[in-house]
Design an enzyme around this catalytic site. Structure first.
Site, PDB file in Angstrom:
ATOM      1  N   CYS A 157     -53.163  95.061 -88.431  1.00 16.34           N
ATOM      2  CA  CYS A 157     -52.834  96.362 -89.025  1.00 16.34           C
ATOM      3  C   CYS A 157     -52.995  96.348 -90.552  1.00 16.34           C
ATOM      4  O   CYS A 157     -53.718  97.192 -91.113  1.00 16.34           O
ATOM      5  CB  CYS A 157     -51.435  96.788 -88.614  1.00 16.34           C
ATOM      6  SG  CYS A 157     -50.176  95.504 -88.775  1.00 16.34           S
TER       7      CYS A 157
HETATM    8  N1  LIG Z   1     -46.956  96.142 -83.678  1.00 20.42           N
HETATM    9  C1  LIG Z   1     -48.041  96.359 -84.413  1.00 20.42           C
HETATM   10  O1  LIG Z   1     -48.069  97.233 -85.301  1.00 20.42           O
HETATM   11  C2  LIG Z   1     -49.292  95.539 -84.176  1.00 20.42           C
HETATM   12  C3  LIG Z   1     -50.465  95.934 -84.810  1.00 20.42           C
HETATM   13  C4  LIG Z   1     -51.641  95.202 -84.609  1.00 20.42           C
HETATM   14  C5  LIG Z   1     -51.610  94.090 -83.777  1.00 20.42           C
HETATM   15  N2  LIG Z   1     -50.438  93.704 -83.189  1.00 20.42           N
HETATM   16  C6  LIG Z   1     -50.484  92.513 -82.314  1.00 20.42           C
HETATM   17  O2  LIG Z   1     -50.495  92.954 -80.964  1.00 20.42           O
HETATM   18  C7  LIG Z   1     -49.795  92.014 -80.144  1.00 20.42           C
HETATM   19  C8  LIG Z   1     -48.663  92.751 -79.425  1.00 20.42           C
HETATM   20  O3  LIG Z   1     -47.800  93.282 -80.421  1.00 20.42           O
HETATM   21  P1  LIG Z   1     -46.574  94.247 -80.087  1.00 20.42           P
HETATM   22  O4  LIG Z   1     -46.108  94.786 -81.372  1.00 20.42           O
HETATM   23  O5  LIG Z   1     -46.954  95.171 -78.988  1.00 20.42           O
HETATM   24  O6  LIG Z   1     -45.518  93.158 -79.544  1.00 20.42           O
HETATM   25  P2  LIG Z   1     -44.193  93.397 -78.702  1.00 20.42           P
HETATM   26  O7  LIG Z   1     -43.692  94.787 -78.878  1.00 20.42           O
HETATM   27  O8  LIG Z   1     -43.308  92.258 -79.046  1.00 20.42           O
HETATM   28  O9  LIG Z   1     -44.689  93.224 -77.193  1.00 20.42           O
HETATM   29  C9  LIG Z   1     -45.240  92.044 -76.702  1.00 20.42           C
HETATM   30  C10 LIG Z   1     -45.255  92.128 -75.195  1.00 20.42           C
HETATM   31  O10 LIG Z   1     -45.829  90.941 -74.682  1.00 20.42           O
HETATM   32  C11 LIG Z   1     -45.311  90.744 -73.409  1.00 20.42           C
HETATM   33  N3  LIG Z   1     -45.570  89.377 -72.973  1.00 20.42           N
HETATM   34  C12 LIG Z   1     -45.310  88.233 -73.625  1.00 20.42           C
HETATM   35  N4  LIG Z   1     -45.796  87.191 -72.912  1.00 20.42           N
HETATM   36  C13 LIG Z   1     -46.378  87.725 -71.790  1.00 20.42           C
HETATM   37  C14 LIG Z   1     -47.071  87.183 -70.654  1.00 20.42           C
HETATM   38  N5  LIG Z   1     -47.242  85.880 -70.507  1.00 20.42           N
HETATM   39  N6  LIG Z   1     -47.556  88.038 -69.711  1.00 20.42           N
HETATM   40  C15 LIG Z   1     -47.383  89.357 -69.835  1.00 20.42           C
HETATM   41  N7  LIG Z   1     -46.733  89.938 -70.873  1.00 20.42           N
HETATM   42  C16 LIG Z   1     -46.235  89.125 -71.833  1.00 20.42           C
HETATM   43  C17 LIG Z   1     -43.853  91.120 -73.499  1.00 20.42           C
HETATM   44  O11 LIG Z   1     -43.542  91.606 -72.216  1.00 20.42           O
HETATM   45  P3  LIG Z   1     -42.054  91.928 -71.666  1.00 20.42           P
HETATM   46  O12 LIG Z   1     -41.566  93.065 -72.506  1.00 20.42           O
HETATM   47  O13 LIG Z   1     -42.334  92.317 -70.259  1.00 20.42           O
HETATM   48  O14 LIG Z   1     -41.251  90.683 -71.821  1.00 20.42           O
HETATM   49  C18 LIG Z   1     -43.864  92.209 -74.580  1.00 20.42           C
HETATM   50  O15 LIG Z   1     -43.699  93.496 -74.012  1.00 20.42           O
HETATM   51  C19 LIG Z   1     -49.284  90.899 -81.072  1.00 20.42           C
HETATM   52  O16 LIG Z   1     -50.172  89.811 -81.040  1.00 20.42           O
HETATM   53  C20 LIG Z   1     -49.287  91.572 -82.444  1.00 20.42           C
HETATM   54  O17 LIG Z   1     -49.460  90.668 -83.499  1.00 20.42           O
HETATM   55  C21 LIG Z   1     -49.284  94.423 -83.348  1.00 20.42           C
END
Ligand SMILES: NC(=O)c1ccc[n+]([C@@H]2O[C@H](COP(=O)([O-])OP(=O)(O)OC[C@H]3O[C@@H](n4cnc5c(N)ncnc54)[C@H](OP(=O)(O)O)[C@@H]3O)[C@@H](O)[C@H]2O)c1
Length: 353
Positions: A157
């Site tokens: 981001c």
């Molecule tokens: N947030 C942002 O603004 C943003 C922007 C760009 C990129 N990103 C990247 O995108 C990725 C996701 O970010 P996020 O903000 O969406 O994170 P998040 O809200 O913490 O969500 C991560 C999800 O991953 C799931 N998870 C973890 N291990 C898993 C597995 N083995 N199998 C299936 N599901 C699994 C969790 O599931 P459960 O809930 O079911 O436990 C959780 O819902 C990260 O790498 C982050 O750096 C984020």
């Protein structure tokens, strides 16, 4: 239009939730399967209240990916989005990719061209041989390489905001590449859905604070990789991220020394030439952007100012970290890889106010 069948792994996270919103609008993509970790077995509406009452979505059950084989999934699906913590995302994405699926990864795992850069900032890479197969999904700067890409790394981001603002100035050689400062504020959803002491309401709603300063934030090498590529020289970025008291949005104020004789009009013209016909808008004259103008939108806005006293250019950019900075951009890159119009299915008009 025959729809491509997709699944989201990590569907209950913030970028997963945003993918669900975008997929529900997209005429060329259908959401067929949902996978999670702690939420597995739950109905989607329980894990994601945003789909409550939406036919075809609320009753979907979140599954455990480990209980199905990648080969079986490859017969039912065309594309999988992996929206997981880094390293886990690489492992999951690699098995799906090897089974023949197209993978769009939202983590940092496939963003780096040099393995050593990834390992310096993130630790050991679980699937290093796949790095060379991945394409960096910043469409405005990688459109040609994304055609037919089967492994897409959606950009981070903060890097999206910084690269979109500074890229045109470096490409047109209007600024010195040796002194780049990115001062950026992000909404708290950038930290993901899992609450922590420093991201809950009392500690975020009425203050603003820097974190991971002085070359320690992991988005620094991603900005440097892409801006160096654009500039044609190896450069460094001084990056100061800040946690701001809102849920969505990034404002990046990027500072650079103007080369002698450069005007602010040249900066705007360079950006207009780079971004004509894209999802990046260049604001007119002295209009300065606001994160509210892109909330919920896959578009970015950039604008430019020149401080004649000091000779520094300020390149501003605003994005929604979840839409343009993650899930919308992931779909934009997928659109390009499949030969769809790049804005197909994407929300363009912001939720304003
Ligand atoms: N947030 C942002 O603004 C943003 C922007 C760009 C990129 N990103 C990247 O995108 C990725 C996701 O970010 P996020 O903000 O969406 O994170 P998040 O809200 O913490 O969500 C991560 C999800 O991953 C799931 N998870 C973890 N291990 C898993 C597995 N083995 N199998 C299936 N599901 C699994 C969790 O599931 P459960 O809930 O079911 O436990 C959780 O819902 C990260 O790498 C982050 O750096 C984020």
């Amino acid at each position: 239009m025959k729809k491509l069948r997709t699944a989201v792994v990590g569907i209950a996270g913030y970028t997963g939730a945003e993918l669900v919103r975008i997929l529900s609008l997209h005429p060329g993509l259908s959401l067929e399967r949902a996978f999670g970790a702690s939420t597995r077995g739950q109905r989607l509406a329980r894990a994601l209240p945003s789909v409550a009452g939406v036919a075809g979505l609320e009753g979907m059950v979140i599954e455990n990916l480990a209980e199905t084989s990648p080969e079986a999934l490859s017969k039912e699906l065309d594309v999988v989005f992996t929206a997981l913590p880094h390293a886990e995302s690489a492992r999951v994405g690699a098995s799906l990719y090897r089974a023949g699926l197209q993978v769009v990864d939202l983590s940092a795992d496939y963003r780096f061209s040099e393995l050593s850069t990834y390992e310096e900032w993130y630790g050991a890479h679980p699937e290093p041989e796949l790095l060379s197969k991945a394409r960096y999904g910043l469409v405005e700067w990688h459109r040609a390489e994304l055609a037919d890409a089967r492994l897409i790394a959606a950009p981070g981001c903060y890097p999206t905001a910084a690269i979109l603002a500074l890229g045109p100035l470096l490409q047109a050689k209007l600024i010195e590449p040796s002194a780049l400062v990115v001062d950026a504020k992000s909404g708290v959803s950038g930290a993901g859905r899992k609450p922590t002491a420093s991201t809950h309401l009392p500690e975020t709603s009425e203050g603003i604070r820097p974190y991971k300063v002085a070359g320690t934030h992991r988005h620094t090498p991603e900005m440097e990789q892409e801006l160096s590529r654009i500039a044609g020289v190896s450069l460094k970025v001084l990056f100061t991220p800040q946690l701001a008291p809102f849920s969505r949005g990034i404002l990046a104020n990027c500072y650079a020394r103007a080369l002698p004789g450069v005007s602010v009009e040249q900066c705007r013209d360079a950006a207009r030439a780079t971004y004509a016909g894209t999802l990046v808008g260049v604001l007119d004259d002295d209009t300065l952007p606001d994160t509210l103008w892109v909330r919920g939108s896959a578009r970015a806005l950039v604008s430019y100012a020149l401080d004649a006293r000091t000779g520094w250019v300020i390149a501003f950019s605003v994005i929604d970290n979840l839409t343009r900075g993650a899930s919308g951009q992931a779909v934009q890159a997928l659109n390009v890889s499949r030969g769809f119009p790049e804005a197909l299915g994407l929300p363009l008009v912001a939720q304003f106010p």
